[in-house]
Scaffold this motif. Structure first.
Motif, mmCIF file in Angstrom:
data_model
loop_
_atom_site.group_PDB
_atom_site.id
_atom_site.type_symbol
_atom_site.label_atom_id
_atom_site.label_comp_id
_atom_site.label_asym_id
_atom_site.label_seq_id
_atom_site.Cartn_x
_atom_site.Cartn_y
_atom_site.Cartn_z
ATOM 1 N N ASP C 141 0.654 -1.240 -0.072
ATOM 2 C CA ASP C 141 -0.165 0.031 0.071
ATOM 3 C C ASP C 141 0.908 1.311 -0.026
ATOM 4 O OD1 ASP C 141 -3.070 -0.844 2.173
ATOM 5 O OD2 ASP C 141 -2.613 -0.923 -0.218
ATOM 6 N N ALA C 142 1.859 1.153 0.998
ATOM 7 C CA ALA C 142 2.671 2.573 1.139
ATOM 8 C C ALA C 142 3.561 2.383 -0.243
ATOM 9 C CB ALA C 142 3.618 2.422 2.091
ATOM 10 N N VAL C 143 4.054 1.365 -0.859
ATOM 11 C CA VAL C 143 4.951 1.543 -2.059
ATOM 12 C C VAL C 143 4.110 2.166 -2.997
ATOM 13 C CG1 VAL C 143 6.134 0.120 -3.943
ATOM 14 C CG2 VAL C 143 6.488 -0.192 -1.453
ATOM 15 N N LYS C 144 2.704 1.756 -3.401
ATOM 16 C CA LYS C 144 1.858 2.154 -4.222
ATOM 17 C C LYS C 144 1.636 3.546 -4.213
ATOM 18 C CE LYS C 144 -0.562 -1.808 -4.050
ATOM 19 N NZ LYS C 144 -1.834 -2.535 -4.044
ATOM 20 N N LYS C 145 1.416 4.322 -2.871
ATOM 21 C CA LYS C 145 1.239 5.481 -2.771
ATOM 22 C C LYS C 145 2.462 6.393 -2.757
ATOM 23 C CE LYS C 145 -2.842 4.542 0.268
ATOM 24 N NZ LYS C 145 -2.866 4.201 1.706
ATOM 25 N N GLY C 146 3.657 5.881 -2.876
ATOM 26 C CA GLY C 146 4.982 6.616 -2.972
ATOM 27 C C GLY C 146 5.185 7.207 -1.448
ATOM 28 N N GLU C 147 4.775 6.283 -0.424
ATOM 29 C CA GLU C 147 4.948 6.632 0.873
ATOM 30 C C GLU C 147 6.078 5.802 1.505
ATOM 31 O OE1 GLU C 147 0.456 8.340 1.763
ATOM 32 O OE2 GLU C 147 1.120 6.492 2.922
ATOM 33 N N MET C 148 6.563 6.569 2.697
ATOM 34 C CA MET C 148 7.521 5.695 3.599
ATOM 35 C C MET C 148 6.934 4.591 4.362
ATOM 36 S SD MET C 148 10.557 7.349 3.216
ATOM 37 C CE MET C 148 11.442 7.617 4.937
ATOM 38 N N ASN C 149 7.810 3.489 4.276
ATOM 39 C CA ASN C 149 7.013 2.301 5.210
ATOM 40 C C ASN C 149 7.851 2.463 6.554
ATOM 41 O OD1 ASN C 149 5.480 0.119 4.502
ATOM 42 N ND2 ASN C 149 6.471 0.061 2.507
ATOM 43 N N GLU C 150 7.190 1.920 7.731
ATOM 44 C CA GLU C 150 7.922 2.010 8.918
ATOM 45 C C GLU C 150 8.481 0.682 8.971
ATOM 46 O OE1 GLU C 150 5.145 5.198 11.164
ATOM 47 O OE2 GLU C 150 5.094 3.281 11.774
ATOM 48 N N ASN C 151 9.498 0.541 9.939
ATOM 49 C CA ASN C 151 9.786 -0.848 10.529
ATOM 50 C C ASN C 151 10.955 -1.300 9.369
ATOM 51 O OD1 ASN C 151 8.680 -0.357 12.869
ATOM 52 N ND2 ASN C 151 6.721 -1.324 11.890
ATOM 53 N N LEU C 152 11.155 -0.539 8.598
ATOM 54 C CA LEU C 152 12.250 -1.297 7.493
ATOM 55 C C LEU C 152 13.712 -1.115 8.262
ATOM 56 C CD1 LEU C 152 11.046 0.573 3.934
ATOM 57 C CD2 LEU C 152 10.540 -1.676 4.936
ATOM 58 N N ARG C 153 14.675 -1.967 7.455
ATOM 59 C CA ARG C 153 15.858 -1.613 7.766
ATOM 60 C C ARG C 153 16.345 -0.100 7.930
ATOM 61 N NH1 ARG C 153 19.753 -5.700 3.756
ATOM 62 N NH2 ARG C 153 19.333 -7.705 5.162
ATOM 63 N N PRO C 154 17.033 0.154 8.792
ATOM 64 C CA PRO C 154 17.369 1.746 8.944
ATOM 65 C C PRO C 154 18.048 2.078 7.752
ATOM 66 C CG PRO C 154 17.592 0.509 10.935
ATOM 67 C CD PRO C 154 17.446 -0.609 10.011
ATOM 68 N N ALA C 155 18.961 1.264 7.151
ATOM 69 C CA ALA C 155 19.693 1.616 5.962
ATOM 70 C C ALA C 155 18.564 2.076 4.666
ATOM 71 C CB ALA C 155 20.497 0.560 5.540
#
Lengths: 136, 379, 369
Positions: C141-155
């Motif tokens: 959902d976030a990827v499709k909206k061009g939004e940031m995802n939470e809880n990803l690798r910090p890098a």
């Protein structure tokens, strides 16, 4: 008196340092010279080891760019030096403790001046606490 | 040479605890340094940030004030620390090393592999309640310290590493001296000698070996038997869980081949592991051939081969310390599996890793008449 | 305008069908991609040679069990691939592979690369916690909206290099809300066009959506600056380093999984870095005590000096660390500062030499000051 390791290339800087000596140019006894054949022999790891073993400063001196006895050594030295400065800075350490200088065989007075200036700078920065650290 | 003395031979001393057991151990070590019995001590200290413990080789006595024998975690296996100090020789310092029994046992195994030199070292073990998984400590150090303190008082192992919870050798004496904290009267602890070096050390420290350690031996035996029962059951359950190729493959399916387990293992000392060498680096044609045979292969393949190969290489010396499992980023129960297999391989030869430096590694010796059950087993 | 191929399938299925087509036609003999490898749903990179096995391929799965740059290097270490393959990898993995090729650790010959604009990956511990499937729909959902995802690798949270530079075919995922309905393969290179030309689908002209990507870039850049500032507050002087690396156990897992650290025998595992008994003795005389094994800070600073120039900021190092040291941000930060000296982006251009292996006669004259 701070301890400053000076890596001096055989063909230019070491000869320059020698000339400073024979010309009786005064410079502080903080400098501990190490002769290497070319400034590019100085592996960044040697400099890191020096700092972690407690050296208060490290000076690397070589031939002027274009005059390297081995044609290109000092060009690489210059790039490696830029890189190492960033590593030291990026990790929150004092990159002013590291200095690169081009000193030719005839520049005895330049060597004395650089040694004096650098010692003054290192005195300002104080002792390197790595000397006595246990958890390195 | 360190030989396991027969139970009746084991001599002990009873010392009193004036403040805490930690202080008593520190005072003993200080005394040893004062009298020149030791030049240095290898013992854990809390790191400046407070979120872990490291082994420190201490020459300045005042540092002993912050030394902690038996901290809540095992960040680096003690045998690795001993190897770091003595792999290249004995040096001139007389060193007292204070570690857990499994760390001493691993050190003994390393003497057989020429990876440590302990001629100038006095190995001192201590009754071990187990260690917490390292991340449990790092995430909340202060809370973990309290938990560990309570667990030590009641000898309760529920917060410890899974393999610590089934360890029946947590009071095993394998070094020169052992500090016994079990079966003691209040405000007292035992020091037990296990070698001539141990005996001489206690003599130099004016500690007479005239104490009765029966109560320690009884308590230790009791604990060991309880743990052995638990161990048997746990291993039976584990075998069912990973038995059959499918289950085994599933267990290791999350493995990312980081080789952390091998690197933290005290027994895995090879500078260049076979499984990192050119021997496992195949040309593309070989991988494509294998992929075509099966329709697809995991890339890189041979994950299970690494684990079984490592078992084959080191299980005879495995001391079930559990460092491997702590280091696994994918939470694979490596230590539990390796420890179970090690019990079986060592059991084949009636060998216990690190029990005695006089016992040769089983694969470096043989009897002319043995193990006939594997010969022509299917005739 | 670049040629592109549009398939009316959801993006993942479209890519699957495309690589199946390539396999069946014989254009490639193998597909290298993420795949579900067992009933549990464990995901790992695989080399796939049959159509059936491709049914379990999950090319854009938000996980990086191993950096694919290392894997492609291993595949071609002993010579370029004997048969053509297509590899579906993330941008940082591709860049790592290019950096390795510059070090003679692999070859791109006969390999077709498909990559995507990347929404980031989850830390590996999410696998042990068994929560990745729960997060998937939220992730996409976030990827499709061009939004940031939470809880990803910090890098990944601070990654501004999410657009691949050298892929033959790119799938633009970020900010496209019709990933469920269509699959657009942007054919960046002649190789890519050749590969796709016989596939059934609609050929059109399409570029990466630069505006959407710029918006996403700004979000990521802000996150990166925040992460760098946070770590800078902890990295003040030697004491700061001792605090951050104090719990390091010297397992060297970070260098083992790092795609750039390819040395068979690392300097810091070699006898060069071993302390002799006499060294311990002289160190103890001066310091009174020494952490054993020694050389923790030396190892990390040394690794920065050795590989910082090519660090692609993938974050594998932090994932594998058994004691949760914030390695990826430190290495990413210092790595970028080194790379900026030379205006170098690792893996962007295979023709560009590694900056420390070349020089200009006139440069950095300020260094003598």
């Amino acid at each position: 008196m701070p301890k400053i390791l000076a890596f001096l290339c055989n063909w230019c800087s070491y000869a320059g340092a020698d000339l400073a000596g024979t010309s009786r140019s005064q410079y502080p006894s903080s400098i501990l010279p190490i002769r290497v054949m070319c400034s590019s022999r100085v592996d960044p790891l040697l400099i890191l080891r020096a700092f972690l073993n407690g050296a208060d400063g490290v000076l690397v001196a070589g031939c002027h760019p274009g005059d390297c006895h081995y044609q290109e050594g000092n060009y690489y030295t210059r790039r490696r030096f830029m890189m190492l400065k960033k590593v030291i800075e990026g990790c929150g350490l004092e990159s002013d403790r590291l200095r690169l200088s081009w000193v030719s065989a005839s520049e005895g007075s330049k060597y004395a001046r650089v040694a004096t200036e650098f010692t003054k700078k290192i005195k300002e920065l104080g002792e390197n606490s790595a000397k006595n650290e246990i958890f390195l | 040479m360190i030989k396991p003395a027969a139970s009746s031979e084991k001599k002990g001393a009873v010392l009193s605890i004036k403040t805490t057991i930690q202080d008593s151990i520190r005072n003993l070590l200080k005394k040893g340094m004062d009298q020149g019995v030791f030049d240095a001590v290898l013992i854990p200290m809390r790191v400046p940030a407070g979120d872990s413990f490291s082994y420190v080789l201490i020459k300045d006595k005042s540092l002993l004030n912050n030394a902690v024998a038996l901290p809540p975690i095992m960040s680096v296996q003690g045998a690795k620390a001993v190897s770091s100090v003595t792999r290249l020789g004995n040096g001139t310092m007389k060193i007292a090393a204070v570690m857990r029994p499994c760390e001493i046992r691993a050190t003994i195994e390393l003497t057989k592999l020429d990876q440590v030199h302990v001629e100038n070292m006095t190995l001192i073990s201590i009754d071990c309640p187990g260690v917490m998984p390292i991340l449990d400590f790092i995430r909340e150090p202060e809370k973990a310290i309290k938990l560990f303190e309570n667990a030590t008082k009641s000898w309760d192992d529920t917060i410890m590493r899974p393999v610590c919870q089934i360890c029946d050798k947590s009071s095993m004496i394998a070094g020169d001296l052992h500090i016994g904290t079990l079966g003691t009267k209040k405000d007292a602890f035992f020091i037990i000698s296990n070698s001539k070096k141990g005996k001489d050390t206690l003599e130099k420290l004016d500690i007479p070996l005239n104490g009765n350690i029966d109560s320690w031996q009884i308590k230790v035996k009791e604990n060991a038997e309880e743990k052995q029962k638990k161990r048997k059951k746990t291993h039976k359950d584990l075998k069912t869980k990973i038995g059959h190729l499918d289950n085994l493959l599933d267990t290791f399916s999350q493995c990312i081949n980081c080789h952390n387990c091998m690197r933290v293992c005290p027994v895995c000392y090879c500078r260049l592991c076979y499984f990192d060498s050119d021997k496992v680096k195949h040309p593309s044609g070989e991988y494509l051939r294998r992929a075509k045979e099966k329709g697809s292969i995991r890339f890189l393949p041979d994950t299970t081969l690494f684990h079984m190969g490592r078992m084959m290489h080191m299980s005879l010396s495995c001391v079930s310390c559990g460092s491997c499992e702590d280091a696994c980023p994918m939470s694979i129960p490596v230590a539990q599996i390796f420890s179970m297999v090690a019990d079986e391989t060592q059991g084949l030869f009636d060998y216990v890793a690190g029990r005695s430096s006089g016992e040769p590694l089983p694969l470096k010796t043989y009897k002319k008449d043995e193990l006939h059950e594997v010969e022509d087993a299917h005739d | 305008m670049t040629k592109a191929l549009k398939l009316t399938k959801n993006t993942e299925q479209g890519v699957r069908e495309f690589v199946k087509f390539l396999l069946e036609k014989g254009n490639v003999k193998g597909v290298f991609t993420l795949k579900k490898i067992n009933q549990k749903g464990s995901v790992a990179y695989s080399l796939i040679t049959t159509s059936d096995e491709l049914n379990d391929a999950v090319p854009f799965y938000p996980l990086m069990p191993t950096n694919a740059g290392t894997l492609l290097s291993r595949f071609t270490l002993n010579g370029s691939t004997t048969e053509p393959i297509v590899a579906i990898v993330k941008p940082c993995e591709l860049r790592a592979f290019i950096e390795l090729i510059k070090r003679e650790q692999g070859s791109l010959e006969n390999i077709y690369i498909i990559s995507s604009t990347c929404g980031g990956v989850y830390p590996l511990k999410i696998v042990a916690e068994e929560t990745i499937e729960k997060n998937l729909s939220q992730y996409w959902d976030a990827v499709k909206k061009g939004e940031m995802n939470e809880n990803l690798r910090p890098a990944c949270t601070g990654c501004t290099e999410f657009t691949p530079y050298t892929a033959d075919i790119t799938v633009d995922l970020i900010g496209h809300n019709n990933l469920d309905k269509e699959c657009v393969l942007i054919l960046n290179t002649k190789k890519g066009e050749e590969l796709a030309k016989e596939m059934k689908g609609e050929f059109l002209e399409r570029e990466l959506d630069k505006e959407t990507l710029k918006k996403f870039y700004d979000k990521r850049d802000a996150a990166k600056k925040k992460l760098f500032n946070e770590i800078n507050t902890k990295m003040k002087g030697l004491d700061g380093l001792i605090e951050i690396f104090g719990r390091c156990i010297g397992c060297h897992g970070c260098s083992t999984v790092c795609p750039i650290c390819y040395c068979k025998l690392c300097e810091f595992d070699s006898s060069d870095s071993e302390y002799k008994p006499s060294t311990y003795e002289s160190e103890l005389k001066r310091r009174g005590g020494l952490k054993v094994p020694p050389g923790t800070i030396y190892y990390h600073l040394g690794r920065l000096a050795h590989m910082g120039i090519s660090c692609v900021g993938c974050g594998s190092c932090e994932d594998v660390c058994p004691v949760d040291i914030p390695l990826s941000i430190i290495f990413k930060k210092v790595g970028e500062s080194i790379q900026q000296i030379f205006e170098y982006i690792p893996g962007k251009n295979i023709e560009e030499k590694i900056p420390l292996l070349t020089y200009e006669e006139e440069e950095f004259t300020e260094i003598e000051e």
